[in-house]
Design an enzyme around this catalytic site. Structure first.
Site, mmCIF file in Angstrom:
data_model
loop_
_atom_site.group_PDB
_atom_site.id
_atom_site.type_symbol
_atom_site.label_atom_id
_atom_site.label_comp_id
_atom_site.label_asym_id
_atom_site.label_seq_id
_atom_site.Cartn_x
_atom_site.Cartn_y
_atom_site.Cartn_z
ATOM 1 N N GLU A 256 6.815 13.410 -2.381
ATOM 2 C CA GLU A 256 7.097 12.729 -1.109
ATOM 3 C C GLU A 256 6.558 13.513 0.076
ATOM 4 O O GLU A 256 6.005 12.940 1.012
ATOM 5 C CB GLU A 256 8.618 12.506 -0.923
ATOM 6 C CG GLU A 256 9.239 11.552 -1.913
ATOM 7 C CD GLU A 256 8.842 10.091 -1.714
ATOM 8 O OE1 GLU A 256 8.172 9.766 -0.718
ATOM 9 O OE2 GLU A 256 9.190 9.262 -2.583
ATOM 10 N N ARG A 260 3.569 11.872 2.399
ATOM 11 C CA ARG A 260 3.912 11.500 3.783
ATOM 12 C C ARG A 260 3.466 12.555 4.787
ATOM 13 O O ARG A 260 2.825 12.247 5.785
ATOM 14 C CB ARG A 260 5.423 11.278 3.912
ATOM 15 C CG ARG A 260 5.914 10.204 2.963
ATOM 16 C CD ARG A 260 7.311 9.746 3.296
ATOM 17 N NE ARG A 260 7.945 9.152 2.125
ATOM 18 C CZ ARG A 260 8.945 8.306 2.174
ATOM 19 N NH1 ARG A 260 9.471 7.953 3.323
ATOM 20 N NH2 ARG A 260 9.472 7.817 1.059
ATOM 21 N N ASP A 389 2.987 4.243 -11.221
ATOM 22 C CA ASP A 389 2.069 3.532 -10.314
ATOM 23 C C ASP A 389 0.925 4.318 -9.676
ATOM 24 O O ASP A 389 -0.259 4.103 -9.972
ATOM 25 C CB ASP A 389 2.874 2.798 -9.219
ATOM 26 C CG ASP A 389 3.918 3.675 -8.519
ATOM 27 O OD1 ASP A 389 3.965 4.886 -8.791
ATOM 28 O OD2 ASP A 389 4.679 3.149 -7.691
ATOM 29 N N GLU A 523 4.185 -2.901 -0.652
ATOM 30 C CA GLU A 523 3.186 -3.132 -1.723
ATOM 31 C C GLU A 523 2.597 -4.538 -1.748
ATOM 32 O O GLU A 523 1.399 -4.720 -2.038
ATOM 33 C CB GLU A 523 3.780 -2.790 -3.090
ATOM 34 C CG GLU A 523 4.033 -1.304 -3.323
ATOM 35 C CD GLU A 523 5.266 -0.757 -2.610
ATOM 36 O OE1 GLU A 523 6.110 -1.587 -2.171
ATOM 37 O OE2 GLU A 523 5.391 0.470 -2.472
HETATM 38 C C1 DMJ Z 1 5.744 4.746 -0.511
HETATM 39 O O1 DMJ Z 1 6.296 5.961 -0.142
HETATM 40 C C2 DMJ Z 1 4.510 4.933 -1.316
HETATM 41 O O2 DMJ Z 1 3.792 3.784 -1.309
HETATM 42 C C3 DMJ Z 1 4.781 5.328 -2.731
HETATM 43 O O3 DMJ Z 1 3.622 5.406 -3.504
HETATM 44 C C4 DMJ Z 1 5.719 4.382 -3.385
HETATM 45 N N1 DMJ Z 1 6.754 3.903 -2.583
HETATM 46 C C5 DMJ Z 1 6.788 3.921 -1.181
HETATM 47 C C6 DMJ Z 1 6.909 2.586 -0.513
HETATM 48 O O4 DMJ Z 1 7.477 1.601 -1.235
#
Ligand code: DMJ
Length: 629
Positions: A256, A260, A389, A523
Site C-alpha cells: 500500500e 500510493r 490482480d 476498477e
Molecule cells: C487500489 O488501492 C488499487 O487499485 C489496488 O490495486 C487495489 N485496490 C484499490 C482500489 O480498489
C-alpha cells in the site's frame, strides 16, 4: 529610582535633565575610568563599522545605487585632467566618469528590458536555479538521500486542452467539481491525516500506513495537477515539503505504501520536475528495502520502517507473502533505480522474477500465496481479483514501461492470460463472460469488483498479443467490461457490489450480505476508460456518466464522498470513509474518460495500480545522467 542602567554616563541627580540637554557635557563632572573605557569601546566599535561598510559592501551595490554614485563634483585644478571624486573617495577623470555613468544607465535599461521580456531560456534558467536551491535544501534534511543530477525530460501530455465537444467539456468540468468537493472537505476536516471521515467530519487513520501521514495528499497530487487545480497542488506540495515524514516508528503495508506513496511521489516528479518529489520517493524506497531481507528475497507484507523488522499477515496461508503485494512493486522500483542511479531497487525486482520463474505453476496458474522462507507456494488459490490482480497487471505494464524490451514479462503475461482462458474464464447462461476464482482445482463462480480492472488490462494488452490474437483479447476486454457494467446496472443504486456471483440462479449479483458494499472503488471505471481510449465506442462514456450520477446521488454527502454498505438498498447507509484512492483513481479515470486522448497518452505513460502515471523508459535514453565535470 532613575534608570541608571540606561544612562550609565550620568550621575543619578543630573541624568534626566541632561539627556535632553545639548550642553550636557559642559556641565558634567569628569568621566570615571570605567566610563572612559566604555566610551572608547563604543567609539572603536563605530569606527570598525564604518571601515567594514567601506571594504565589505559589494561593489555592484555601489554601482546600482544612486546614493553611492553621487560624485562630489570636486574639481582639482592643475595641469592634469579634471578629476571627479566619488563619495567612496575614488578619483576619476570627468569624461571617464560620464562614460561610466552612461554604461551604468545602459546596463540598467538592458536589465529592465530583459526582466520585462523574460524569454523562455531565462525562465528556464531561473526555474533550474530555483530547483537546484530547493534540491539542496531538501538534501540537507535528515534522512534525505544524496541523488545524482538527472536530466528532466518535459512530460508529454501532462496537461490537456478542454474537449471541443460541449457535452464532454461539461462532463469533464463536473468531474473536476467533484474533485474540488472531495479535496476541500479533506482539507477542511482532516488536513494532514490519511483520509477523511466525511460524515463525522474527522480524520481517518488506516493501519495500512502505520504512522505515516498524508495518504490523501500524496495520492491526490497528480489528479490535482492534471485537472489544473494549481492552488490545491501548491498546498499539497508545501505540506509534503514541511510535513511528510518517514522517520516514524510504524509498521506499514509495503504494497500500500509503495503504490500510493512511492507511486504518487514518482508521478508528481515526472509531471512537474520538482525535486522534492524525487527525493521523497527515493527516501521512502530506501526505507522499504529491509522488507526484502528474507531467505528468498520475496519481501514481507508488513515492515516496521524504523526497526526494519518485517513479517507477513497473520491470516496468510502458512506465513506466506501475497502475490498481488510482492508482485506489485516492479514499476515503481524500476523508476526508483532510474531516478536514484542505485541499481538495488531493480535488482530486488529481478530476483522476484527469478524466484517465480524457478517454480512450477499448477496448470500454468500463479497461486496467491508464496512462502518467503521456503520459496514454495502456499495454498493453491488463484485469483485475478483480490490477492492476485495487480501482479498480472504489472507483468503487462513492466513490458510496456520498458518500451517493450522486457520480453520475459511479456511472455509471463500472455502465458498467464492463456491459462485464465483455459481454467478461469467462463460464460453464464445469460451470456455474461466472467473470471472465476480457482481453489485447488475447483472453481468458485464469483467475481470481485477488483477483478473488473481486467477489462482495462486485456484491452491494453490486446495490441501486443501473440499470434494475431489481438482482436480476441479486445473482445475479451469488452465482454468483461460489459459484465462489470451489468453488476452495476442490476443494483438499486447503480453502483456495483464488492463481489458478485454466477451461481444459485443469479448472474452478476451479490448474494452474501458481506459482499454488497461499495467503497468508492475505481476498477469498473478504469475498464471504461481503457475501453474508451482504445475503441472510442461512446457507450463507455455513457456508462461512465451513469456512474457519476450514481456517485452524486448516493455517495456524495455534505462533507465529501462516502462508501455505502449495501448497493441493493435504495436508502443505503454510509460507511463514513472517503478512501484516498477515490481521488487518486476513481476521479482521475473519470476525468480521463471525458478528456481527449492527448492527456496522458497511453503510448507515453503507464498507470501504476493506483492510477499514478509513470513514463515509459525509452530504450534509447537514460534518465539518470551524471553531471558532466
Ligand atoms: C487500489 O488501492 C488499487 O487499485 C489496488 O490495486 C487495489 N485496490 C484499490 C482500489 O480498489
Amino acid at each position: 529610582m532613575p534608570p541608571t542602567t540606561l544612562l550609565p554616563f550620568t550621575t543619578p541627580s543630573t541624568s534626566r535633565k541632561s539627556v535632553n540637554n545639548s550642553s550636557v557635557l559642559i556641565n558634567r563632572p569628569a568621566f570615571r575610568l570605567t566610563e572612559k573605557f566604555l566610551l572608547l569601546l563604543v567609539f572603536s566599535g563605530f569606527i570598525t563599522l564604518c571601515f567594514g561598510a567601506i571594504f565589505f559592501l559589494p561593489d555592484s551595490s555601489k554601482l546600482l545605487s544612486g546614493v553611492f554614485f553621487h560624485s562630489q563634483q570636486t574639481s582639482i585644478s592643475g595641469n592634469g585632467p579634471k578629476l571627479d571624486i566619488l563619495s567612496d573617495g575614488r578619483e576619476f577623470e570627468g569624461d571617464k566618469l560620464s562614460k561610466i555613468r552612461e554604461d551604468h544607465e545602459k546596463a540598467l535599461r538592458e536589465a529592465k528590458d530583459t526582466l520585462q521580456k523574460l524569454p523562455e531560456e531565462i525562465k528556464q534558467d531561473i526555474k533550474e536555479e530555483k530547483e537546484k536551491v530547493a534540491q539542496d535544501s531538501v538534501n540537507k534534511k535528515e534522512g534525505a538521500p544524496r541523488l545524482p543530477n538527472v536530466v528532466f525530460r518535459k512530460p508529454v501530455g501532462a496537461t490537456g486542452r478542454e474537449p471541443t465537444d460541449p457535452e464532454t467539456r461539461e462532463r469533464q468540468a463536473k468531474i473536476k467539481e467533484m474533485m474540488k468537493h472531495a479535496w476541500e472537505n479533506y482539507k477542511r476536516h482532516a488536513w494532514g491525516s490519511n483520509e477523511l471521515k466525511p460524515l463525522s467530519k474527522q480524520r481517518h487513520s488506516s493501519n495500512l500506513f502505520g504512522n505515516i501521514q498524508g495518504a490523501t495528499i500524496v495520492d491526490a497530487l497528480d489528479t490535482l495537477y492534471i485537472m489544473g487545480m494549481h492552488d490545491e497542488f501548491k498546498d499539497a506540495k508545501e505540506w509534503i515539503e514541511k510535513n511528510l515524514d518517514f522517520n516514524v516508528h510504524a509498521e506499514i503495508s509495503v504494497f500500500e505504501v509503495n503504490i500510493r506513496f512511492v507511486g504518487g511521489l514518482l508521478s508528481a516528479y515526472y509531471l512537474t520536475g520538482e525535486e522534492v518529489f524525487r527525493t521523497k520517493a527515493v527516501e521512502l524506497g530506501e526505507k522499504l528495502l529491509p522488507a526484502f531481507n528474507t531467505p528468498t528475497g520475496i519481501p514481507w507484507a508488513l515492515l516496521n520502517i524504523k526497526s526494519g523488522i518485517g513479517r507477513n499477515w497473520p491470516w496468510a496461508s502458512g506465513g506466506s507473502s501475497i502475490l498481488a503485494e510482492f508482485g506489485t512493486l516492479h514499476l515503481e522500483f524500476m523508476h526508483l533505480s532510474q531516478l536514484s542511479g542505485n541499481p538495488v531497487f531493480a535488482e530486488k525486482m529481478m530476483n522476484i522474477r527469478k524466484v517465480l520463474n524457478r517454480l512450477d505453476k499448477p496448470q500454468g496458474l500463479y497461486p496467491n500465496y508464496l512462502n518467503p522462507n521456503s520459496g514454495q507456494w502456499g495454498q493453491h488459490h488463484v485469483s485475478v481479483g483480490g490477492l492476485g490482480d495487480s501482479f498480472y497487471e504489472y507483468l503487462l505494464k513492466a513490458w510496456l514501461m520498458s518500451d517493450k524490451t522486457d520480453e520475459e514479462a511479456q511472455k509471463m503475461y500472455y502465458d498467464a492470460v492463456q491459462a485464465f482462458e483455459t481454467h478461469l474464464i467462463r460464460k453464464s447462461n445469460g451470456g455474461l463472460k466472467y473470471i472465476a476464482e480457482w481453489k485447488g482445482g475447483l472453481l468458485e463462480h464469483k467475481m470481485g469488483h477488483l477483478t473488473c480492472f481486467a477489462g482495462g488490462m486485456f484491452a491494453l494488452g490486446a495490441d501486443g498479443a501473440p499470434e494475431e490474437r489481438s482482436g480476441h483479447h479486445m473482445e475479451l476486454a469488452a465482454e468483461i467490461a460489459r459484465t462489470c457494467h451489468e453488476s452495476y446496472d442490476r443494483t438499486a443504486t447503480k453502483l456495483g457490489p464488492e463481489a458478485f456471483r454466477f451461481d444459485g440462479g443469479v448472474e452478476a449479483i451479490a448474494t452474501r450480505q458481506n459482499e454488497k458494499y461499495y467503497i468508492l472503488r475505481p476498477e469498473v471505471i478504469e475498464a471504461y476508460m481503457y475501453m474508451w481510449r482504445l475503441t472510442h465506442d461512446p457507450k463507455y462514456r455513457q456508462w461512465g456518466w451513469e456512474a457519476v450520477q450514481a456517485l452524486e446521488k448516493t455517495c456524495r454527502v455534505a462533507a465529501g464522498y462516502s462508501g455505502i454498505r449495501d448497493v441493493y438498498s435504495s436508502q443505503p447507509t454510509h460507511d463514513d470513509v472517503q478512501q484516498s484512492f477515490f481521488l487518486a483513481e476513481t476521479l482521475k479515470y473519470l476525468y480521463l474518460l471525458f478528456s481527449d486522448d492527448d492527456l496522458l497518452p497511453l503510448d507515453h505513460w503507464v498507470f501504476n495500480t493506483e492510477a499514478h502515471p509513470l513514463p515509459i523508459i525509452r530504450k534509447d535514453s537514460r534518465a539518470v545522467e551524471k553531471e558532466t565535470e
